[in-house]
Each structure stands twice: as C-alpha cells, then as structure tokens.
Design an enzyme around this catalytic site. Structure first.
Site, PDB file in Angstrom:
ATOM      1  N   SER A 111      37.371  45.310  43.096  1.00 23.71           N
ATOM      2  CA  SER A 111      37.780  45.433  44.493  1.00 23.71           C
ATOM      3  C   SER A 111      36.601  45.856  45.359  1.00 23.71           C
ATOM      4  O   SER A 111      35.900  46.831  45.058  1.00 23.71           O
ATOM      5  CB  SER A 111      38.914  46.469  44.598  1.00 23.71           C
ATOM      6  OG  SER A 111      39.335  46.598  45.930  1.00 23.71           O
ATOM      7  N   GLY A 112      36.388  45.101  46.448  1.00 29.20           N
ATOM      8  CA  GLY A 112      35.286  45.391  47.356  1.00 29.20           C
ATOM      9  C   GLY A 112      34.008  44.659  47.044  1.00 29.20           C
ATOM     10  O   GLY A 112      32.989  44.874  47.712  1.00 29.20           O
ATOM     11  N   THR A 116      37.139  37.939  48.679  1.00 29.86           N
ATOM     12  CA  THR A 116      37.852  37.316  49.798  1.00 29.86           C
ATOM     13  C   THR A 116      36.891  36.590  50.732  1.00 29.86           C
ATOM     14  O   THR A 116      37.165  35.466  51.186  1.00 29.86           O
ATOM     15  CB  THR A 116      38.643  38.374  50.573  1.00 29.86           C
ATOM     16  OG1 THR A 116      39.581  39.006  49.684  1.00 29.86           O
ATOM     17  CG2 THR A 116      39.390  37.760  51.735  1.00 29.86           C
ATOM     18  N   ASN A 167      37.856  49.246  49.440  1.00 22.60           N
ATOM     19  CA  ASN A 167      37.635  48.006  50.187  1.00 22.60           C
ATOM     20  C   ASN A 167      38.447  48.052  51.474  1.00 22.60           C
ATOM     21  O   ASN A 167      39.633  48.368  51.446  1.00 22.60           O
ATOM     22  CB  ASN A 167      38.051  46.801  49.329  1.00 22.60           C
ATOM     23  CG  ASN A 167      37.708  45.476  49.976  1.00 22.60           C
ATOM     24  OD1 ASN A 167      37.053  45.429  51.011  1.00 22.60           O
ATOM     25  ND2 ASN A 167      38.169  44.406  49.376  1.00 22.60           N
ATOM     26  N   SER A 170      41.119  44.670  51.266  1.00 27.96           N
ATOM     27  CA  SER A 170      41.494  44.419  49.881  1.00 27.96           C
ATOM     28  C   SER A 170      42.728  43.520  49.819  1.00 27.96           C
ATOM     29  O   SER A 170      43.729  43.759  50.498  1.00 27.96           O
ATOM     30  CB  SER A 170      41.786  45.743  49.170  1.00 27.96           C
ATOM     31  OG  SER A 170      42.224  45.515  47.855  1.00 27.96           O
ATOM     32  N   SER A 171      42.649  42.486  48.990  1.00 26.40           N
ATOM     33  CA  SER A 171      43.801  41.594  48.808  1.00 26.40           C
ATOM     34  C   SER A 171      44.836  42.303  47.950  1.00 26.40           C
ATOM     35  O   SER A 171      44.554  42.686  46.814  1.00 26.40           O
ATOM     36  CB  SER A 171      43.361  40.290  48.129  1.00 26.40           C
ATOM     37  OG  SER A 171      42.450  39.585  48.917  1.00 26.40           O
ATOM     38  N   GLY A 391      40.807  42.375  42.618  1.00 26.08           N
ATOM     39  CA  GLY A 391      39.798  42.785  41.653  1.00 26.08           C
ATOM     40  C   GLY A 391      40.282  43.927  40.779  1.00 26.08           C
ATOM     41  O   GLY A 391      41.347  44.518  40.990  1.00 26.08           O
ATOM     42  N   GLU A 393      40.937  47.420  39.381  1.00 22.83           N
ATOM     43  CA  GLU A 393      41.185  48.636  40.154  1.00 22.83           C
ATOM     44  C   GLU A 393      41.370  49.832  39.235  1.00 22.83           C
ATOM     45  O   GLU A 393      41.990  49.726  38.161  1.00 22.83           O
ATOM     46  CB  GLU A 393      42.440  48.478  41.030  1.00 22.83           C
ATOM     47  CG  GLU A 393      42.277  47.480  42.155  1.00 22.83           C
ATOM     48  CD  GLU A 393      43.477  47.425  43.063  1.00 22.83           C
ATOM     49  OE1 GLU A 393      43.374  46.796  44.138  1.00 22.83           O
ATOM     50  OE2 GLU A 393      44.517  48.007  42.705  1.00 22.83           O
TER      51      GLU A 393
END
Length: 876
Positions: A111-112, A116, A167, A170-171, A391, A393
C-alpha cells in the site's frame, strides 16, 4: 539491465550465483538508489519492471509526446525504462497475435507504492495509442469511448478509495479492467470487475484514517443550494467523517461530477445518489441509550433530528426506520417474534444498514459504468487486462479485511513464482542444461494455511460461522492451535490477553485480531431492513433493493455463502483469467514509509525486494537465458559442443543476453541492407511509373487538342456555308432590281444627307430637324406622301424595318422612290414598338406612334425636338 551488471562486475556463472546472494542484493539496492537520486524511477529487472514511487509530480514523464515516442519507436526496449515500454510490449504482442493473444498487466506492491497511479497511466496510454483516428468529429465529445473509459477512474476512486496510514489514496477494493479491442486493435470498450469492497470503513474508520473520498468531496465541494437539499449545514459535524480538516488532492468534487456526466449519470440521478450518501452520514450521528435491557432502546434527544434527516433523505418513514433499528424479528416456525435490541445491538443494526446501502450503491455504480463502456461481444475479439488490487497491509490492528487483502497478494505472488521463477528453472532442467536451482521464497505453505483443504483458516472460519451459536474468539483461537499447529507459517503469542494469530506472509508477519472476525464473515443483514428499503421513495434506492428477496435471505443455501467464500471464488476466477493470458509484471516499490518526496530508505526498500521476489528474478535473469528457440532435429547432431553464449537443450536452443545482443546487431545490419534494396526497387518502380504516366498524359493531351481543333474547323465550315447561302440569296434579290438603276431618282441634297434635315414640298429649302423621332416626324408631316433616303442598301433596309407607323387603313400609304417604286426588301418586320435613342435620352418616354392631330406637336414631344439625332428623313 541487472543481468548485464551482474555478469560484467561479478563474473557469475550458473552454478555459483547463490553464493553471492547478499552481495548481489546490495548491488541491486545500490543501483536502484543511484537511479532514484537521478530521478530515474523505472528499472528493468528481468521480466519485471521495477517502479519507485517519487511521491511528487514529475513534469513531462507521462506526457502525450512521451507516449507517441514509445509507441512509434521500432525498438522501445532501447529507450529508457518506462511503464510505457511494458504497455507497448503487450500491445504489440496483441497486434502480432502471439499465443496466448490476450494480455494481462499485473501491477503489485504494498500500500502506497503507486499501483493506482501506474494503472491510471496504463489506461491513459491505451486510450491514446489505441484510439480510432478516423473518428475526428467526436474527439471532444462524451460519446468518445476512450474518454468514457478514463472517466470511470475518478468515480471508482471516489467511491472505493480512502486515506489510510500508509497511503493517501489507498484502494479499498480490487479491480480488474479489461480493455476490449477489435480486429484492428482499436479500443472499442471496457469492463470492470471488482473484488471485496471494504464496506466496514463506512461505519468504522481506524485511528488517523479517513472514510471514503466521496464523503469529503461532498462536504468540501457542495454549493449552498446542494447543502440545503442534502440537509448538511456547514457547521454540522459528522462522527463518520474523521480528519475532515485534512485536505487531499483527491478531494475534488467537480472532477467526480464531470465524470458522472460523461458516463451518462444525469443531474436527477446524481441528486438521488448524493441524498443516499448524505443519509448515511446522518446515521453516524444517531446514538442509543437504554436503562432496561428488557425494553427497546431509546434514541438520545440530540439524535432525533439526525434520524429525521436520515429518514427524509432515504425516503423512508422515520417511525418504521426507528422500529427496525430498535426491534428485531425472530422466526419461530411460522410465527414471528419481536425482540427488543440492546444498545450495542441497535448500534450494530445501524452500522449494518449503512454498510448495506453503501455496498449496494457501489455495485450499482459498477454495473452502470459497465453498461456505459462495455462493447458488444460481436465487436471486440481480444483484451488487455489491468489488475489493480490492494497492496500488502500490516496495521496495528488487523482483522478480516487485512486477511483477505494479504491473501489476494499471496495469490498474485504465487502466480509470479509459478510463471517465472519456478517454470523457467524447471524448463532448464528438463532440457538437460547444467543448472543449479536459484533459491526463492515459495509461498505455497502460506496459501495452504489460509485456503487449503481440508483444514485451513478459511475453512475453520466458515465452519464457525455456520454454527448457530454466539461467536467466541478464544474458542476459535483454540481450534486454530489444535488444527493448524503443524504449519510453520502460523504462530501465537501465548502471553497475550487478546485472541489473535500471526501469519508469516511472503512480505512479512502480520498479527490478526480474532475478535469480530466471525461476525464480519457472516455479514448478517436483517430482512426487515431490506423490506424497509424496498419501500423507499428515493427512486434509486428503491430500484437497488427492488430485486432483493427478503424471504430467502436466511435460507440454508444462502447462509453458507460467507464473505471469505465469495472472495475466494471471485479470486479463483480472476486467477483463471490470468493463467490464460500473457502476463507482464510491474513491481511498485515504496522508497520510504512516510511518503516523503525523493527520499530513499535502504531498510524499507530491501525488505520489499526480498519479499516480492525481485532479487530472485534478477538472479535468474543474470544466470539464465532470455531467449529459447525450438531446435531442429536435423541440426541437433551438429550442435554437440556447448559454448558460453549458446546452450543447446534436448528440444530448444537457449541464448544468453550477450548472444542475443550480437544477433540483434546482425539482424539490424541485414534489415538495413534489405531495406536499402527494397527502397532501390521501390524508387525504380516509382520512376518507371511516373515516366509511363507522363507519356500517357502526353498522348491524352494530344488527342484532346486534335479533337478540339477538328471540332472548331467543323464549326467554321458550317458557319461559312450559312454565310455563303445568305449572301447568295441577298445577291439574287439585288440582281432583280438592277433594271431600275437607270430611272430618274430624286437627287438628295448633299447638305440634307450630311446634316439630317427634312425637305417639305411647300418650302424650297431643307429644314433642319433636331432630335425628331421618326414617328413624330412622319405623323406631323403635312403630306401623306413620304420619301425616305438612306445611304447604302443595308442602312436603308434597317431604317425601313425599324419604322413602325400607325396602321390606320385609308389614311395613308407607304411607297418608296428607291429604284423608282416598290420595296426592295424587308426581311423581317419587328414585332411591337421600337425605341431609337442614344445614351440616356428623353426619347425613352416619347410616344413613338402618336396620333395625327391638327394642332401639330405640343407638350413633351415639343421638348424632344430640341435633341439632335442624325437621321436622314425627307418628306415631300
């Protein structure tokens, strides 16, 4: 790139590479750090592209000119590493119809790391290079499919992304986008598949994190009129909107509205959507209190207004809404029993209602987007898939959502390992090459722990949820310890007071909290809540829940479908799609945990390099063979000797990178020579063709000129014949009057002929007439016998033919003294009156055929006598 560095600086062979793994890792890390300091953020690592997140906008890195440069390059691999190289390689594979034809671009990372943003750049690239250039008229219209595909991103990110600790964008869901192309490799449509929306974030936001972006966009971007319509005053605070003071780039409400318009969501439908969202926010401010557990909970006094607003925005009766939150309905056979809910149960039902509405609204949006951008099956034939999932986590508190997210990343890592690290080395061994296996981290044991059969975390979790009893976190931990104690990837802290378990993932260990995990997996939805929403006066909300079957909501068949079961099934269908396509890997690396621009922390990067298999990928690429070709059996006997550049297996020939570069250089030379020969032949053909065209044009022009001359001469002959015929007729008439030439003809006074006068029989001298029209002169003559004399036969004929005298029978007669008596010839008497005048003259208004009056010429005709007109008229 890394393979060349390894061979050049270390001299590694196939058998001794594992001995230098630590040094090899440091070399890779040093190379990435040096490139990052020079603002080079992409690096090739074998079959994988490594992307380091700069955490700041980089001008002109993704511009239209850069896209065209990579798309039009004969060999994009010769350019600097870029995400567009991966995109162009997949696009050219599709154009070349190389099996498997369909392509998948897998973007992974924690994540981050920038997944995306990378997916967004890939979509923009294909929307540019695969766009139809013939449809110029719709370049700037909403009908353009490329624009609609791109406009799906802002909506999906607004409703599915949130700000987390790691992030800002973040998705909170996974998506696989299929870009559909026709036989000409032009983009004609797209479809979106989503996976596991984190709907619990609507009602529960972790510390220092935020809710979904769309709520903050509404709060910061709504106009006063919209706030009034949504019943959201500026000074109102919402419990479910923490950290609202934080301003992000993603809080752009206008961009979301424009994307909705482009996709066909009109203003009316937008109003219905935002009313639903505003109603959800009002739910968060509703609190309950209870003094007696046997009686229904009471709503707090300050919460009544919030409940009233929520009911009004959702279009449901406030009394029924309150009853559904405070009382639950139990089925006892065919009887229904009403049971008051405790304070905690009321809050759970409130949160359940909010999560249910938001999740169903998100699904409706995805369906609407697919209907807007998806092409008919008869139009598209191939696709390029873009996979953008959450991502890896690891938060201070991790629950079922993080377990599912990390499970998805484990599946993707296994796909990478199976497709490249394991399969390529097994091929070397099967072909009989001298190959020492490169060690890599195989995560199959971790996957067996999570999803394996017959016993795994998921299977035990589903079994616990199917039991009709209250969930107990400590008992579930005990079952995990008993059933899964043989798996080395799970562990427990025996001294911890909280029920938990720790899983050793490929990217690191994560501690999961068991409390609340079973309830989230069950995801219960009270049937009375669905029945209430089906009565909503909000058209969109009523449409979303109209097809929900409340009677079968608790049936045995549906009760077995838990959250992890749905997610596992959807993920397995995704993996089947990936296995039938050609994958292209992009590994996004997060250079520092705080998202600081251009900051490279070695410890953070080296953990990610170890976890995602980048080091092993570079290792195999350095020691292995990037190219293999099927070996001709006829030539196999001649290839017994092995060199360091070429290795012959049982059925294939394997080439090292050096040999590949050497062959590419030779290939370029041959292609250059052949291109020169083709150009010479083409120029020769063009010159011969132009010469033949020039000769043909000359012949055509000569034939055309000849035809024009013949036609002109023919016209001249016809005209001459007509003239000759006419002259012969006139000459015959003149010859008939020659016997009259000797008669006595009155001699016209030269002065009269020269000046134009009238000779009256009663006056011995000629009287000069100025401007007399012939009609006036003839009508005013005192004698009825008139003699006209003109010089030349044609002039005399013109004067006689032009005279149109009154034809009153018996008053006068016309005779001529030309050749004594009779008219020589009047070819054609004109019809109607004839005007004789020069330039602008009052004769336009004169009466050229006046009546004979006794008083002579008067009035306007008298004025006309003053004008001069040289006409020879003789009256006798």
């Amino acid at each position: 790139m890394f393979g060349n560095i390894v061979h050049r600086h270390m001299g590694l062979s196939v058998s001794n590479t594992n001995e230098y793994f630590p040094f090899f890792l440091l070399l890779v890390l040093k190379c990435l750090q040096a490139r990052y300091s020079m603002k080079v953020f992409y690096t090739h690592a074998g079959c994988t592209l490594v992307a380091l997140n700069p955490f700041q906008p980089i001008p002109d890195l993704y511009s239209l000119d850069v896209m065209k440069e990579y798309h039009c390059a004969p060999q994009p691999q010769e350019f600097k590493p870029h995400i567009f190289i991966v995109a162009e390689e997949a696009y050219r594979n599709l154009q070349g119809q190389m099996e498997p034809v369909n392509q998948s671009l897998v973007v992974s990372g924690e994540s981050g790391a920038g997944k995306t943003w990378t997916s967004r750049c890939l979509m923009k690239y294909y929307a540019t290079v695969a766009a139809s250039s013939s449809v110029v008229k719709s370049q700037d219209t909403v009908d353009r499919i490329e624009r609609r595909v791109l406009d799906s991103n802002p909506i999906m990110e607004a409703f599915g992304n949130a700000c987390t600790l790691r992030n800002n964008n973040s998705s909170r869901f996974g998506k696989y986008i299929q870009l559909q192309l026709d036989r000409s490799q032009l983009l004609v449509g797209a479809s979106v598949q989503t996976y596991l929306l984190e709907k619990t974030r609507v009602a529960c936001q972790p510390a220092k994190e935020r809710n979904f972006h769309i709520f903050y966009q509404m709060m910061k971007g709504a106009t006063d009129e919209q706030r009034k319509e949504w019943r959201m005053p500026k000074d109102q605070q919402f419990v479910w909107l923490p950290n609202a003071e934080k301003t992000l780039e993603e809080d752009c409400f206008q961009e979301t509205l424009e994307a909705m318009v482009h996709l066909g969501i009109n203003a009316e439908k937008q109003g219905q959507i935002f009313k639903i969202l505003a109603g959800i926010l009002q739910f968060g401010n509703v609190n309950f209190s209870s003094a007696d557990e046997s009686q229904p909970c009471n709503i707090e006094e300050q919460s009544k207004d919030f409940l009233q607003r929520a009911a009004g925005l959702l279009g449901v009766p406030v009394d029924e809404l309150l009853a559904c939150l405070r009382v639950r309905t139990l089925k006892a056979g065919k009887q229904s029993v009403l049971k008051p809910c405790s304070q905690s149960e009321c809050s759970v039902r409130r949160d359940c209602l909010a999560k249910l509405i938001y999740a169903q609204l998100f699904e409706w949006l995805v369906t609407f987007i697919n209907n807007s951008i998806c092409a008919d099956n008869s139009i598209w034939c191939n696709f390029i898939g873009l996979l953008d999932v959450y991502g890896f986590e690891c938060f201070p508190v991790n629950n079922l959502e993080q377990l599912c997210i990390n499970y998805a990343n484990e599946k993707l890592q296994q796909h990478f390992v199976a497709h490249y690290l394991r399969a390529q080395q097994e091929e070397y061994v099967s072909e009989g090459l001298e190959w020492s296996f490169v060690k890599y981290q195989d995560n199959q044991n971790c996957l067996d722990l999570i999803e394996g059969s017959p016993t795994s975390i998921f299977s035990l979790l589903n079994e616990e949820c199917r039991l009709n009893r209250v969930s107990d976190a400590k008992k579930f931990r005990g079952r995990l310890e008993k059933e899964l104690c043989d798996n080395a990837n799970i562990s427990w802290d025996k001294y911890s007071q909280e029920a938990h378990f720790t899983v050793a993932h490929y990217a690191g260990k994560v501690n999961y909290q068991i409390d609340g995990m079973m309830e989230k997996n069950k995801d219960p939805v009270p049937r009375e809540l669905i029945a209430l929403l089906q009565k909503s006066e909000n058209p969109l909300l009523h449409q979303i829940f109209a097809d929900k079957d409340t009677e079968n909501a608790k049936s045995k068949g549906l009760s077995k479908v838990t959250v992890v079961s749905k997610f596992k099934n959807s993920l397995e269908s995704l993996m089947k799609i990936l296995h039938t396509t050609t994958p292209h890997y992009t590994r996004c690396i997060k250079p520092n945990p705080d998202c600081k621009p251009l900051t490279f922390q070695k410890e953070e990067v080296i953990i990610q390099l170890k976890a995602c298999g980048i080091v092993e990928t570079i290792h195999i690429s350095a020691a292995g063979f990037p190219i293999s070709q099927v070996l001709d059996p006829a030539c196999q006997r001649d290839s017994e000797t092995h060199s360091t550049l070429v290795h012959c297996g049982r059925t294939k020939v394997f080439l090292t990178q050096s040999m590949l570069e050497l062959l590419e250089d030779q290939r370029k030379k041959v292609l250059s020579q052949k291109a020169f020969s083709i150009q010479c032949c083409w120029r020769r053909y063009q010159r011969c063709r132009r010469h033949a065209q020039r000769r043909a044009a000359t012949l055509i022009q000569a034939a055309g000129r000849s035809w024009l001359v013949r036609r002109q001469v023919h016209r001249w002959h016809r005209a001459a014949a007509v003239i000759q015929t006419s002259w012969r007729k006139w000459k015959a008439e003149l010859d008939d009057a020659k016997h009259l030439v000797g008669e006595n003809v009155p001699v016209v006074n030269p002065v009269v002929r020269e000046r134009g006068s009238v000779q009256l029989s009663t006056i011995p001298e000629p009287v000069t007439v100025r401007g007399w029209p012939m009609g006036l002169a003839l009508a005013s003559a005192p004698s009825i016998t008139v003699s006209l004399t003109a010089t030349g036969f044609q002039k005399m004929m013109s004067v006689i033919a032009s005279v149109n005298v009154p034809s009153r029978k018996g008053e006068y007669k016309v005779e001529t003294n030309q050749y004594k008596q009779g008219l020589a010839s009047i070819r054609a008497k004109p019809r109607g009156s004839v005007k004789l005048h020069y330039q602008r003259s009052p004769l336009l208004y004169a009466d050229r055929q006046p009546n004979v009056v006794s008083n002579g010429v008067t009035g306007f005709n008298q004025i006309l006598l003053e004008k001069t007109l040289h006409i020879g008229v003789l009256c006798v």
